[in-house]
Motif scaffolding. Structure first.
Motif, PDB file in Angstrom:
ATOM      1  N   GLY A  64     -29.267  18.304 -33.285  1.00  0.00           N
ATOM      2  CA  GLY A  64     -30.063  17.701 -32.222  1.00  0.00           C
ATOM      3  C   GLY A  64     -29.244  17.361 -31.003  1.00  0.00           C
ATOM      4  N   ARG A  65     -28.041  16.864 -31.198  1.00  0.00           N
ATOM      5  CA  ARG A  65     -27.203  16.496 -30.061  1.00  0.00           C
ATOM      6  C   ARG A  65     -26.731  17.733 -29.292  1.00  0.00           C
ATOM      7  N   SER A  66     -26.451  18.787 -30.009  1.00  0.00           N
ATOM      8  CA  SER A  66     -26.067  20.029 -29.336  1.00  0.00           C
ATOM      9  C   SER A  66     -27.226  20.565 -28.511  1.00  0.00           C
ATOM     10  N   LEU A  67     -28.425  20.532 -29.085  1.00  0.00           N
ATOM     11  CA  LEU A  67     -29.609  20.987 -28.355  1.00  0.00           C
ATOM     12  C   LEU A  67     -29.881  20.088 -27.160  1.00  0.00           C
ATOM     13  N   ALA A  68     -29.725  18.777 -27.332  1.00  0.00           N
ATOM     14  CA  ALA A  68     -29.988  17.828 -26.244  1.00  0.00           C
ATOM     15  C   ALA A  68     -29.050  18.064 -25.059  1.00  0.00           C
ATOM     16  N   GLU A  69     -27.802  18.348 -25.339  1.00  0.00           N
ATOM     17  CA  GLU A  69     -26.847  18.609 -24.255  1.00  0.00           C
ATOM     18  C   GLU A  69     -27.271  19.810 -23.428  1.00  0.00           C
ATOM     19  N   SER A  70     -27.696  20.859 -24.101  1.00  0.00           N
ATOM     20  CA  SER A  70     -28.111  22.062 -23.385  1.00  0.00           C
ATOM     21  C   SER A  70     -29.404  21.824 -22.604  1.00  0.00           C
ATOM     22  N   LEU A  71     -30.367  21.142 -23.222  1.00  0.00           N
ATOM     23  CA  LEU A  71     -31.625  20.866 -22.529  1.00  0.00           C
ATOM     24  C   LEU A  71     -31.395  19.985 -21.301  1.00  0.00           C
ATOM     25  N   VAL A  77     -32.192  16.215 -16.251  1.00  0.00           N
ATOM     26  CA  VAL A  77     -32.322  14.783 -16.569  1.00  0.00           C
ATOM     27  C   VAL A  77     -31.648  14.544 -17.918  1.00  0.00           C
ATOM     28  N   PRO A  78     -31.259  13.304 -18.204  1.00  0.00           N
ATOM     29  CA  PRO A  78     -30.673  13.036 -19.522  1.00  0.00           C
ATOM     30  C   PRO A  78     -31.677  13.297 -20.640  1.00  0.00           C
ATOM     31  N   VAL A  79     -31.198  13.817 -21.756  1.00  0.00           N
ATOM     32  CA  VAL A  79     -31.997  13.963 -22.967  1.00  0.00           C
ATOM     33  C   VAL A  79     -31.340  13.066 -24.008  1.00  0.00           C
ATOM     34  N   ILE A  80     -32.009  11.982 -24.329  1.00  0.00           N
ATOM     35  CA  ILE A  80     -31.439  10.929 -25.166  1.00  0.00           C
ATOM     36  C   ILE A  80     -31.843  11.149 -26.623  1.00  0.00           C
ATOM     37  N   VAL A  81     -30.858  11.276 -27.509  1.00  0.00           N
ATOM     38  CA  VAL A  81     -31.118  11.446 -28.934  1.00  0.00           C
ATOM     39  C   VAL A  81     -31.317  10.081 -29.574  1.00  0.00           C
ATOM     40  N   GLU A  82     -32.417   9.934 -30.299  1.00  0.00           N
ATOM     41  CA  GLU A  82     -32.712   8.697 -31.011  1.00  0.00           C
ATOM     42  C   GLU A  82     -32.864   9.002 -32.499  1.00  0.00           C
ATOM     43  N   ASN A  83     -31.974   8.470 -33.309  1.00  0.00           N
ATOM     44  CA  ASN A  83     -32.046   8.674 -34.760  1.00  0.00           C
ATOM     45  C   ASN A  83     -33.043   7.705 -35.375  1.00  0.00           C
ATOM     46  N   ILE A 278     -45.666  22.342 -19.532  1.00  0.00           N
ATOM     47  CA  ILE A 278     -44.466  21.653 -20.004  1.00  0.00           C
ATOM     48  C   ILE A 278     -43.988  22.274 -21.310  1.00  0.00           C
ATOM     49  N   VAL A 279     -44.923  22.583 -22.213  1.00  0.00           N
ATOM     50  CA  VAL A 279     -44.556  23.219 -23.484  1.00  0.00           C
ATOM     51  C   VAL A 279     -43.877  24.557 -23.225  1.00  0.00           C
ATOM     52  N   ALA A 280     -44.419  25.334 -22.288  1.00  0.00           N
ATOM     53  CA  ALA A 280     -43.838  26.647 -21.985  1.00  0.00           C
ATOM     54  C   ALA A 280     -42.424  26.497 -21.443  1.00  0.00           C
ATOM     55  N   ARG A 281     -42.210  25.495 -20.600  1.00  0.00           N
ATOM     56  CA  ARG A 281     -40.864  25.302 -20.054  1.00  0.00           C
ATOM     57  C   ARG A 281     -39.894  24.844 -21.140  1.00  0.00           C
ATOM     58  N   LEU A 282     -40.352  23.928 -21.999  1.00  0.00           N
ATOM     59  CA  LEU A 282     -39.504  23.481 -23.106  1.00  0.00           C
ATOM     60  C   LEU A 282     -39.159  24.632 -24.039  1.00  0.00           C
ATOM     61  N   GLU A 283     -40.157  25.473 -24.330  1.00  0.00           N
ATOM     62  CA  GLU A 283     -39.914  26.626 -25.185  1.00  0.00           C
ATOM     63  C   GLU A 283     -38.846  27.536 -24.577  1.00  0.00           C
ATOM     64  N   ALA A 284     -38.992  27.828 -23.293  1.00  0.00           N
ATOM     65  CA  ALA A 284     -38.030  28.716 -22.631  1.00  0.00           C
ATOM     66  C   ALA A 284     -36.631  28.120 -22.647  1.00  0.00           C
ATOM     67  N   GLN A 285     -36.528  26.814 -22.389  1.00  0.00           N
ATOM     68  CA  GLN A 285     -35.211  26.171 -22.353  1.00  0.00           C
ATOM     69  C   GLN A 285     -34.604  26.077 -23.748  1.00  0.00           C
ATOM     70  N   ALA A 286     -35.441  25.826 -24.762  1.00  0.00           N
ATOM     71  CA  ALA A 286     -34.924  25.743 -26.137  1.00  0.00           C
ATOM     72  C   ALA A 286     -34.419  27.107 -26.596  1.00  0.00           C
TER      73      ALA A 286
END
Length: 323
Positions: A64-71, A77-83, A278-286
């Motif tokens: 998750g943290r690796s994915l968050a850094e890339s996103l 904008v920051p992508v904050i990981v919450e466990n 938004i879903v389409a953009r998230l999909e493309a970025q992921a």
């Protein structure tokens, strides 16, 4: 007392507008709300929160943290990981299932908290199809069947023979009901006709296996360092193909149980109502993140197989697993 006089400037009356001008004005007024609605609201304008329903320091947390850094780099904008661990991931996923569908709360979930399985005692407190929007399957994670050194078995065949000679004498750990570690133990027991004790719930059962308190565990690749240090013994892998990090290990299927597979997968979801744009953009970025060298190498280093699927494929996977 006489009222004061107020000076009012004289304004020359204007000509009444023609019908054509008036009609155009009416059309503009009627169209304006539609135009405003058609314009997508700027997103993202503030940090995005990525819920990881596993403990900090775990393999899914690292994923998750690796994915968050890339996103974060792609979205700006920051992508904050919450466990938010607990209950096999359903606590964290449930939080996101109830969150507003505005693109600012996401979850990286394992399959156990999405598809559930009544065969393994899993009943989800939400509807994963109705309450969540699929974005992208990120990775597949095979498991490694490990035993402690106190268990006198050096192959899966020897382990099965030992378990058959001691009904209810051996135990297997899992990180929760319905997880791949639980499914692995249950499926092996059913395939080989074994009677074993299930010890569920520990976020990290490896110390219990090393200490001899539990006989075996279908662990992720985090167990490999302990295997190489001689603290654990690896017998087989749960995927249909051998693991690149440990190609010497046979699969369970190769060891006498054809068709055996018990792997975990991890995927990105948004709450229901999240706008398709938004879903389409998230999909493309992921998908871009998983295709990138940084995330791909991080996933492979932890023994996971990078996927980066489209949203439709993930939706089909969830629907098929739920049947």
């Amino acid at each position: 007392m006489p009222m004061p006089l107020i000076a009012v400037p004289f304004v020359r009356p204007r000509r009444r507008p023609g019908r054509g001008w008036l009609a155009a004005a009416v059309l503009c007024c009627c169209a304006a709300p539609g135009l405003a609605l058609a314009q997508p609201q700027a997103w993202p304008e503030r940090p995005v929160h990525l819920v990881v329903p596993f403990a900090a320091g775990s393999a899914p947390d690292a994923m998750g943290r690796s994915l968050a850094e890339s996103l974060a780099r792609e979205l700006g904008v920051p992508v904050i990981v919450e466990n938010q661990p607990g209950a096999g991931g359903t606590i964290g996923v449930g939080r996101v299932a109830r969150a507003p569908g505005d693109g600012y709360t996401l979850v990286l979930s394992g399959d156990a908290a999405i598809v559930g399985d009544a065969r393994f005692g899993v009943k989800l407190p939400y509807d994963p199809v109705a309450d969540l929007v699929p974005v992208s399957q990120i990775a597949i994670s095979p498991n490694i069947l490990v035993v402690g050194n106190a268990v006198p078995a050096h192959s899966l065949q020897e382990l099965v023979a030992l378990a058959r000679s001691q009904p209810w004498g051996l135990s297997y750990a899992s990180v929760g009901y319905g997880t791949s570690s639980h499914r692995g133990g249950e499926l092996l027991g059913r395939a080989a006709g074994l009677e074993m004790v299930h010890v569920p719930g520990s976020a990290s059962p490896l110390p219990d296996v090393v200490g001899g308190r539990v006989s075996m565990f279908f662990a992720n690749a985090a167990a490999l360092p302990l295997v190489r240090e001689g603290k654990l013994r690896a017998l087989a892998v749960s995927s249909r193909e051998r693991l690149a990090l440990a190609p010497e290990l046979p699969t369970v299927a190769e060891s006498g149980y054809p068709g055996f597979e018990a792997v975990a997968w991890f995927a990105l979801f948004a709450p229901r109502g999240t706008p398709p744009g938004i879903v389409a953009r998230l999909e493309a970025q992921a998908r871009s993140a998983v295709a990138g060298a940084a995330v791909r190498e991080r996933l492979q280093a932890m023994g996971a197989l990078p996927v980066g699927s489209d949203a439709a494929t993930l939706a089909g996977l969830v629907a098929a697993a739920g049947r």
